[in-house]
Design a protein around this motif. Sequence first.
Motif, PDB file in Angstrom:
ATOM      1  N   ARG B 147      -0.222   4.962  -8.145  1.00 40.68           N
ATOM      2  CA  ARG B 147      -0.205   3.875  -7.164  1.00 40.68           C
ATOM      3  C   ARG B 147       1.142   3.882  -6.480  1.00 40.68           C
ATOM      4  O   ARG B 147       2.138   4.311  -7.036  1.00 40.68           O
ATOM      5  CB  ARG B 147      -0.420   2.535  -7.849  1.00 40.68           C
ATOM      6  N   ILE B 148       1.152   3.380  -5.259  1.00 41.63           N
ATOM      7  CA  ILE B 148       2.408   3.302  -4.515  1.00 41.63           C
ATOM      8  C   ILE B 148       2.746   1.840  -4.310  1.00 41.63           C
ATOM      9  O   ILE B 148       1.910   1.055  -3.840  1.00 41.63           O
ATOM     10  CB  ILE B 148       2.296   4.062  -3.179  1.00 41.63           C
ATOM     11  N   LYS B 149       3.978   1.491  -4.731  1.00 43.84           N
ATOM     12  CA  LYS B 149       4.356   0.083  -4.679  1.00 43.84           C
ATOM     13  C   LYS B 149       4.445  -0.422  -3.248  1.00 43.84           C
ATOM     14  O   LYS B 149       3.954  -1.486  -2.927  1.00 43.84           O
ATOM     15  CB  LYS B 149       5.700  -0.111  -5.389  1.00 43.84           C
ATOM     16  N   GLU B 150       5.132   0.344  -2.413  1.00 49.47           N
ATOM     17  CA  GLU B 150       5.259  -0.091  -1.021  1.00 49.47           C
ATOM     18  C   GLU B 150       4.713   0.974  -0.089  1.00 49.47           C
ATOM     19  O   GLU B 150       5.441   1.845   0.373  1.00 49.47           O
ATOM     20  CB  GLU B 150       6.717  -0.399  -0.684  1.00 49.47           C
ATOM     21  N   PRO B 151       3.413   0.916   0.157  1.00 48.91           N
ATOM     22  CA  PRO B 151       2.783   1.959   0.969  1.00 48.91           C
ATOM     23  C   PRO B 151       3.216   1.892   2.444  1.00 48.91           C
ATOM     24  O   PRO B 151       3.934   0.975   2.849  1.00 48.91           O
ATOM     25  CB  PRO B 151       1.293   1.646   0.842  1.00 48.91           C
ATOM     26  N   ILE B 152       2.768   2.858   3.201  1.00 45.67           N
ATOM     27  CA  ILE B 152       3.076   2.928   4.636  1.00 45.67           C
ATOM     28  C   ILE B 152       2.294   1.837   5.359  1.00 45.67           C
ATOM     29  O   ILE B 152       1.105   1.649   5.117  1.00 45.67           O
ATOM     30  CB  ILE B 152       2.658   4.306   5.202  1.00 45.67           C
ATOM     31  N   SER B 274      -9.474  -1.803  -7.353  1.00 44.03           N
ATOM     32  CA  SER B 274      -8.320  -1.697  -6.460  1.00 44.03           C
ATOM     33  C   SER B 274      -8.727  -1.065  -5.135  1.00 44.03           C
ATOM     34  O   SER B 274      -8.219  -1.422  -4.081  1.00 44.03           O
ATOM     35  CB  SER B 274      -7.209  -0.886  -7.125  1.00 44.03           C
ATOM     36  N   TRP B 275      -9.675  -0.159  -5.228  1.00 44.50           N
ATOM     37  CA  TRP B 275     -10.181   0.430  -3.996  1.00 44.50           C
ATOM     38  C   TRP B 275     -10.814  -0.661  -3.127  1.00 44.50           C
ATOM     39  O   TRP B 275     -10.505  -0.814  -1.953  1.00 44.50           O
ATOM     40  CB  TRP B 275     -11.210   1.516  -4.342  1.00 44.50           C
ATOM     41  N   ALA B 276     -11.693  -1.448  -3.784  1.00 45.39           N
ATOM     42  CA  ALA B 276     -12.374  -2.514  -3.065  1.00 45.39           C
ATOM     43  C   ALA B 276     -11.376  -3.484  -2.441  1.00 45.39           C
ATOM     44  O   ALA B 276     -11.538  -3.915  -1.310  1.00 45.39           O
ATOM     45  CB  ALA B 276     -13.310  -3.252  -4.006  1.00 45.39           C
ATOM     46  N   GLU B 277     -10.316  -3.782  -3.209  1.00 43.15           N
ATOM     47  CA  GLU B 277      -9.312  -4.711  -2.686  1.00 43.15           C
ATOM     48  C   GLU B 277      -8.659  -4.164  -1.434  1.00 43.15           C
ATOM     49  O   GLU B 277      -8.478  -4.871  -0.448  1.00 43.15           O
ATOM     50  CB  GLU B 277      -8.253  -5.004  -3.749  1.00 43.15           C
ATOM     51  N   THR B 278      -8.296  -2.871  -1.491  1.00 43.40           N
ATOM     52  CA  THR B 278      -7.672  -2.258  -0.326  1.00 43.40           C
ATOM     53  C   THR B 278      -8.628  -2.293   0.857  1.00 43.40           C
ATOM     54  O   THR B 278      -8.249  -2.650   1.965  1.00 43.40           O
ATOM     55  CB  THR B 278      -7.322  -0.782  -0.618  1.00 43.40           C
ATOM     56  N   MET B 279      -9.881  -1.926   0.595  1.00 45.15           N
ATOM     57  CA  MET B 279     -10.861  -1.909   1.676  1.00 45.15           C
ATOM     58  C   MET B 279     -11.037  -3.296   2.282  1.00 45.15           C
ATOM     59  O   MET B 279     -11.101  -3.446   3.494  1.00 45.15           O
ATOM     60  CB  MET B 279     -12.208  -1.413   1.142  1.00 45.15           C
ATOM     61  N   ASN B 280     -11.110  -4.311   1.428  1.00 44.16           N
ATOM     62  CA  ASN B 280     -11.280  -5.671   1.924  1.00 44.16           C
ATOM     63  C   ASN B 280     -10.133  -6.073   2.829  1.00 44.16           C
ATOM     64  O   ASN B 280     -10.327  -6.639   3.889  1.00 44.16           O
ATOM     65  CB  ASN B 280     -11.347  -6.655   0.760  1.00 44.16           C
ATOM     66  N   LEU B 339      -5.862   8.353  -1.099  1.00 45.25           N
ATOM     67  CA  LEU B 339      -5.225   7.980   0.171  1.00 45.25           C
ATOM     68  C   LEU B 339      -5.263   6.490   0.466  1.00 45.25           C
ATOM     69  O   LEU B 339      -4.461   5.998   1.236  1.00 45.25           O
ATOM     70  CB  LEU B 339      -5.849   8.766   1.322  1.00 45.25           C
ATOM     71  N   PHE B 340      -6.203   5.767  -0.175  1.00 48.63           N
ATOM     72  CA  PHE B 340      -6.190   4.326   0.091  1.00 48.63           C
ATOM     73  C   PHE B 340      -4.935   3.672  -0.454  1.00 48.63           C
ATOM     74  O   PHE B 340      -4.584   2.568  -0.074  1.00 48.63           O
ATOM     75  CB  PHE B 340      -7.472   3.632  -0.409  1.00 48.63           C
ATOM     76  N   GLU B 341      -4.241   4.375  -1.357  1.00 46.56           N
ATOM     77  CA  GLU B 341      -2.985   3.866  -1.891  1.00 46.56           C
ATOM     78  C   GLU B 341      -1.827   4.090  -0.924  1.00 46.56           C
ATOM     79  O   GLU B 341      -0.766   3.486  -1.041  1.00 46.56           O
ATOM     80  CB  GLU B 341      -2.660   4.584  -3.210  1.00 46.56           C
ATOM     81  N   LEU B 342      -2.032   5.008   0.010  1.00 45.06           N
ATOM     82  CA  LEU B 342      -0.944   5.442   0.883  1.00 45.06           C
ATOM     83  C   LEU B 342      -0.668   4.453   2.011  1.00 45.06           C
ATOM     84  O   LEU B 342       0.448   4.328   2.491  1.00 45.06           O
ATOM     85  CB  LEU B 342      -1.327   6.803   1.476  1.00 45.06           C
TER      86      LEU B 342
END
Lengths: 321, 366
Positions: B147-152, B274-280, B339-342
């Motif tokens: 996981r990336i703490k502070e993504p782009i 976490s994927w779902a969260e990012t997508m949301n 990549l959703f972490e990026l």
Amino acid sequence: MDIDQAIKDGLRAAGLVRDVTKVLGPLTEGLQGLGGPLESPELRFRVPDQFMEYSAGLRVSYGIWKSEKLALPIPMPKRLHLYSLSPYAPLDDAIIMSEDKIWLDRKVLQSAGDRFKVDAEYQIDGSQALSGLVYSSAPMEVVHQGEDDEVERYWLHSELKTTKFISEIYKSIRIEGTDVAVDVTLREDIKKALSDDMRFEIMMQANLSSADRNVQAKALAYRRVHPIPKFRGNLFQLTHEVEELFQPRKFANFLETEGAFRDTRCMRGPSLADLFLPMSVPDRMTVLTTTDLTLKDPAREGKLIFKKSTLAKRLRKILAS
Amino acid sequence: MPGDEAAIGIRSAFVPEFALQGQAFSGHILWSRSAKLVRLTLSLPDGISLKHLYNVPKSAATTQGTDTLEVSAVESDGYAGFVLESRRFESPDVTLQVKIQLRLEIDGASRTEERLFSTNLFRPSIWVETSDRTLTAEFVPGDSFLRIKEPIHITNEGKGTALVIVAPKGMSPDMVTDYMLQDDVRKTYMRVINERFATLETEFPGSESFLELWRHLFEFKSSRLDEKSLSQLEKLQESSKQLESKSPDLLEAIGEALWDALLAIFTIDQRFKSWAETMNATLAQSVVLLNPSTAVKLEAGDSSLDFDLTPVDLLGHAYPVIPLRGIKVHAKSAGTLPLFELLTTTPLPTEHPGERPRRSSRRGSN
């Protein structure tokens, strides 16, 4: 501005009229041959599935019948129905359809009088004839003005590409199927509506069946000490109720039309996000609307109103129960 | 004709209030059929062009310059229909005016009426942070990926929805993987899908090829999501529409099958959460990552990664590629980075003046 280019679509439409009249000409002739002019003929185009529905009032003179059965010389329809007028009732027994011929049964007809309503349905194959006669448009998406928006308004517009057809044969054409993809992205609302207890219970469910032994052991230990779940409701029941809101028939409750469009019919669109994140809640619903185009009104506009906040309220109510 | 109709000129005129840039939209003008048309003038602003013109004979239409159409006669009285098309503008949000002027002769007297329409034309506009900071990738206990703490930071500053495809650039094939295709998760997911689809095939005879198209899409490696798969998606949406009228319940049943498949994995692993969260979160910002499960395998230590980011609007128009070059990632241990972490759509942090991100130049004009 290229006028030659701009009028091409209208010319093409005038050409497509032939495809439709190929069916309509013999159809009206055949029906009139039964006993006289047709009354208030109506034509409906179901654009998405290329179906054309024709209905008219029909008079039958039995004098011309030479036997108990009479061949009806019309192009073979997908469906054909006759109705008696008083009382109004289907007369399906009066029609005998063989592979390439339609026969009418005198006995059944005559007992019901000499006036009928006929419904015939044709699929206009091959060409894009029906959609080629009408241009309909609606926005790809609406501008979001913030969370406080009570409703979302989609403009709808339909117009005839050519009027020749309508003036020669029919006075009115009903156009079914101007479609709009309605944005129903409500996941934020759902997330906000989830209570902490419910969220906790979802987590527990996941942890209890986690592939990670440590996570699972911790969850099991917790459950032993706290056997009664924090969230008392039935998670699956809730999921089901939320999903139900997006069933086409239920979803129609959150739609309204304004202006010349009506009869919303919806379907759950497989949205892009559905494919990669198959949530139970779709991002988009496709809504089909209907309008009538006539010689007097060959173009009409209207609005589709999506009561997004009402839907959001219903969602929150379900999730809060 | 009703008697009062003679007294009116324009009965109805329409040009939409808003549209996505690049979209075609229709409009019309209707006037009293008992009036004689002298001249209809349609004045278009720069950027909106005439695509179709209906009920107007060729001989009766002339142009004045590039932006004005004059019509002196129509085929059947009282109607002219048109379809306009906008181009994509440098600005993601413009409002332009279309003017319709109608000159009629009613009972021997001439009369001119005018209607002015404002149309708001919008599109997505993606901005991507291009700072030099190093992203730190690490395992969070309980997770099976980095996981990336502070993504782009990625933002959509336009009003239209942006579908975004992120493609790894210049990486060896074994470095790029699909997070969804890994191990048990993918297998479980596909097992449920296959079981349910097999039932659906018997329940809905004739739906085999449609279900096959769906299954095909699921088996697609999302890291290879490209134009071909986009056209597959289009095909799917088309055939869904046709199918709806024939068996409306099938689409619902498919939706249920997908949901069951999701539940099956949801209980196995929390990675989907976490994927779902990012997508949301991205959806709420009108950014949809089309290939979120594409993943990059990282060795422990520092890497420099290149990506191509392609924004696509809901009309399927791809805007110019935004190159992400030399993204510095420090991995605390070896692992898979989806990549959703990026990328993140959360607002840019303001408390790091030293790291004030530079943004990419404005993208997306034609």
